[in-house]
Design a protein around this motif. Sequence first.
Motif, PDB file in Angstrom:
ATOM      1  N   GLY A 134       0.841  -1.198   0.000  1.00 46.48           N
ATOM      2  CA  GLY A 134       0.000   0.000   0.000  1.00 46.48           C
ATOM      3  C   GLY A 134       0.871   1.241   0.000  1.00 46.48           C
ATOM      4  N   ARG A 135       0.241   2.369   0.195  1.00 49.39           N
ATOM      5  CA  ARG A 135       0.977   3.629   0.117  1.00 49.39           C
ATOM      6  C   ARG A 135       2.143   3.753   1.098  1.00 49.39           C
ATOM      7  N   PRO A 136       2.006   3.246   2.341  1.00 53.76           N
ATOM      8  CA  PRO A 136       3.147   3.393   3.254  1.00 53.76           C
ATOM      9  C   PRO A 136       4.412   2.708   2.720  1.00 53.76           C
ATOM     10  N   HIS A 137       4.237   1.584   2.023  1.00 53.46           N
ATOM     11  CA  HIS A 137       5.394   0.857   1.496  1.00 53.46           C
ATOM     12  C   HIS A 137       5.966   1.551   0.265  1.00 53.46           C
ATOM     13  N   VAL A 138       5.078   2.108  -0.564  1.00 53.48           N
ATOM     14  CA  VAL A 138       5.540   2.899  -1.707  1.00 53.48           C
ATOM     15  C   VAL A 138       6.349   4.095  -1.184  1.00 53.48           C
ATOM     16  N   ALA A 139       5.820   4.722  -0.126  1.00 52.43           N
ATOM     17  CA  ALA A 139       6.503   5.889   0.442  1.00 52.43           C
ATOM     18  C   ALA A 139       7.911   5.521   0.903  1.00 52.43           C
ATOM     19  N   GLN A 140       8.027   4.346   1.519  1.00 52.57           N
ATOM     20  CA  GLN A 140       9.361   3.925   1.984  1.00 52.57           C
ATOM     21  C   GLN A 140      10.310   3.661   0.836  1.00 52.57           C
ATOM     22  N   ALA A 141       9.770   3.071  -0.238  1.00 51.14           N
ATOM     23  CA  ALA A 141      10.603   2.835  -1.423  1.00 51.14           C
ATOM     24  C   ALA A 141      11.087   4.170  -1.990  1.00 51.14           C
ATOM     25  N   MET A 142      10.238   5.175  -1.946  1.00 47.82           N
ATOM     26  CA  MET A 142      10.625   6.510  -2.440  1.00 47.82           C
ATOM     27  C   MET A 142      11.753   7.098  -1.596  1.00 47.82           C
ATOM     28  N   VAL A 143      11.699   6.838  -0.295  1.00 47.01           N
ATOM     29  CA  VAL A 143      12.768   7.315   0.594  1.00 47.01           C
ATOM     30  C   VAL A 143      14.069   6.596   0.248  1.00 47.01           C
ATOM     31  N   ARG A 144      13.985   5.267   0.075  1.00 50.12           N
ATOM     32  CA  ARG A 144      15.196   4.487  -0.238  1.00 50.12           C
ATOM     33  C   ARG A 144      15.864   4.940  -1.521  1.00 50.12           C
ATOM     34  N   ARG A 145      15.012   5.330  -2.495  1.00 49.73           N
ATOM     35  CA  ARG A 145      15.561   5.806  -3.764  1.00 49.73           C
ATOM     36  C   ARG A 145      15.951   7.280  -3.720  1.00 49.73           C
ATOM     37  N   ARG A 146      15.771   7.860  -2.546  1.00 50.20           N
ATOM     38  CA  ARG A 146      16.106   9.267  -2.317  1.00 50.20           C
ATOM     39  C   ARG A 146      15.313  10.242  -3.187  1.00 50.20           C
ATOM     40  N   TYR A 147      14.098   9.841  -3.549  1.00 49.46           N
ATOM     41  CA  TYR A 147      13.213  10.787  -4.248  1.00 49.46           C
ATOM     42  C   TYR A 147      12.650  11.796  -3.248  1.00 49.46           C
ATOM     43  N   VAL A 148      12.509  11.336  -2.012  1.00 50.24           N
ATOM     44  CA  VAL A 148      12.052  12.212  -0.920  1.00 50.24           C
ATOM     45  C   VAL A 148      12.895  11.901   0.305  1.00 50.24           C
ATOM     46  N   SER A 150      11.601  11.750   3.495  1.00 48.93           N
ATOM     47  CA  SER A 150      10.870  11.027   4.543  1.00 48.93           C
ATOM     48  C   SER A 150       9.536  10.517   4.010  1.00 48.93           C
ATOM     49  N   VAL A 151       8.967   9.547   4.734  1.00 47.01           N
ATOM     50  CA  VAL A 151       7.643   9.019   4.398  1.00 47.01           C
ATOM     51  C   VAL A 151       6.616  10.158   4.415  1.00 47.01           C
ATOM     52  N   GLU A 152       6.749  11.024   5.409  1.00 43.15           N
ATOM     53  CA  GLU A 152       5.816  12.150   5.524  1.00 43.15           C
ATOM     54  C   GLU A 152       5.866  13.023   4.267  1.00 43.15           C
ATOM     55  N   GLU A 153       7.094  13.276   3.796  1.00 43.95           N
ATOM     56  CA  GLU A 153       7.238  14.099   2.587  1.00 43.95           C
ATOM     57  C   GLU A 153       6.614  13.399   1.382  1.00 43.95           C
ATOM     58  N   ALA A 154       6.791  12.065   1.294  1.00 54.22           N
ATOM     59  CA  ALA A 154       6.221  11.305   0.178  1.00 54.22           C
ATOM     60  C   ALA A 154       4.700  11.469   0.143  1.00 54.22           C
ATOM     61  N   PHE A 155       4.080  11.398   1.326  1.00 52.92           N
ATOM     62  CA  PHE A 155       2.624  11.575   1.390  1.00 52.92           C
ATOM     63  C   PHE A 155       2.239  13.012   1.071  1.00 52.92           C
TER      64      PHE A 155
END
Length: 306
Positions: A134-148, A150-155
Amino acid sequence: MDRFVDLHTHSTWSDGSQAPLALVREARAAGLSAIALTDHDVLDGLEEARAEGAREGVEIVCGVEVSARMEAGEVHILGYEIDPSPDTPLQAALARLRAAREARTPRILERLQRLGMPIDLDEVKAIAGAGSTGRPHVAQAMVRRRYVRSVEEAFARFLKEGGPAYVTREMLTPGEAVALIRGGGGLAAIAHPGLLRFGGTGDLEAFTKSLAGEGLDGLECFTSAHDAGTTQACVGIARRLGLLPTGGSDYHGDRKTGVRLGRTRGGGRIPYAILSDLRERLAARSASAARGESRFVGEGGRKVGL
Ligand code: AMP
Ligand code: ZN
Ligand code: FE
Ligand code: FE
């Protein structure tokens, strides 16, 4: 000795960072007598939690957190003391909700790709582990790839409702979620009501009242999501509507910063009496159901066709 509980926690079966076993051990270390495991749309962590709870001397309340949608946005409904057996209508409904959630993940990734942030579905699956993506896991993947950062920023920038990578998913109405939980033998409470996007306390009370008419049992007053004023306002609403004030931290381990297991925002603890009162209400309901006094759809073992 005073005893304390936490009636809102998440494990790796949804978006918490701890497996049920580790969560229960942490609960014991935190001096808690009981916790409710309330994973999003899934009951699969309960067996492990109960087994470890029996070893550690921590009572496990079989819980769940179901997302519902209404005009003002999402509302989360907590279920307590539900029947965790396989092959129940509740299990079937939750499986359908999880499938809908999972099916939308590739569509979120397509949007991110178009926004210049490619992520492989396998990366998200690895983060979700046994749970549905779900979205929380997508958000974490975005953090790992340094697109954002933090998870908060991704949301905040991409994944929140209305954000450029947001994709809607099938959800119940709040009334359906309450009926589903009560059909599963449990009590229903509104999670972190202070987060609902209402104009003011009056709107929250009107909404809560309408849901009380559909079988709602409680309002989560004591939580990491509320400041002192919001907590007091919620306690007032619960009292006026004859609902039980419930309490839990909404612990997600290190996936949600600033939340401590067993603690509200101000560091307060949640007395065991909160859980005793819930159980008393359930016992009274079972007794009245046995006398044939069911008032709500889904009560008294009726199947809920959701
Ligand atoms: P999903 O079920 O895939 O739509 O994801 C919803 C979950 O994402 C919620 O249950 C929260 O755990 C998490 N979530 C929602 N909004 C935020 C936010 N602004 N920051 C961090 N986590 C969030
Ligand atoms: Zn969560
Ligand atoms: Fe929630
Ligand atoms: Fe939660």
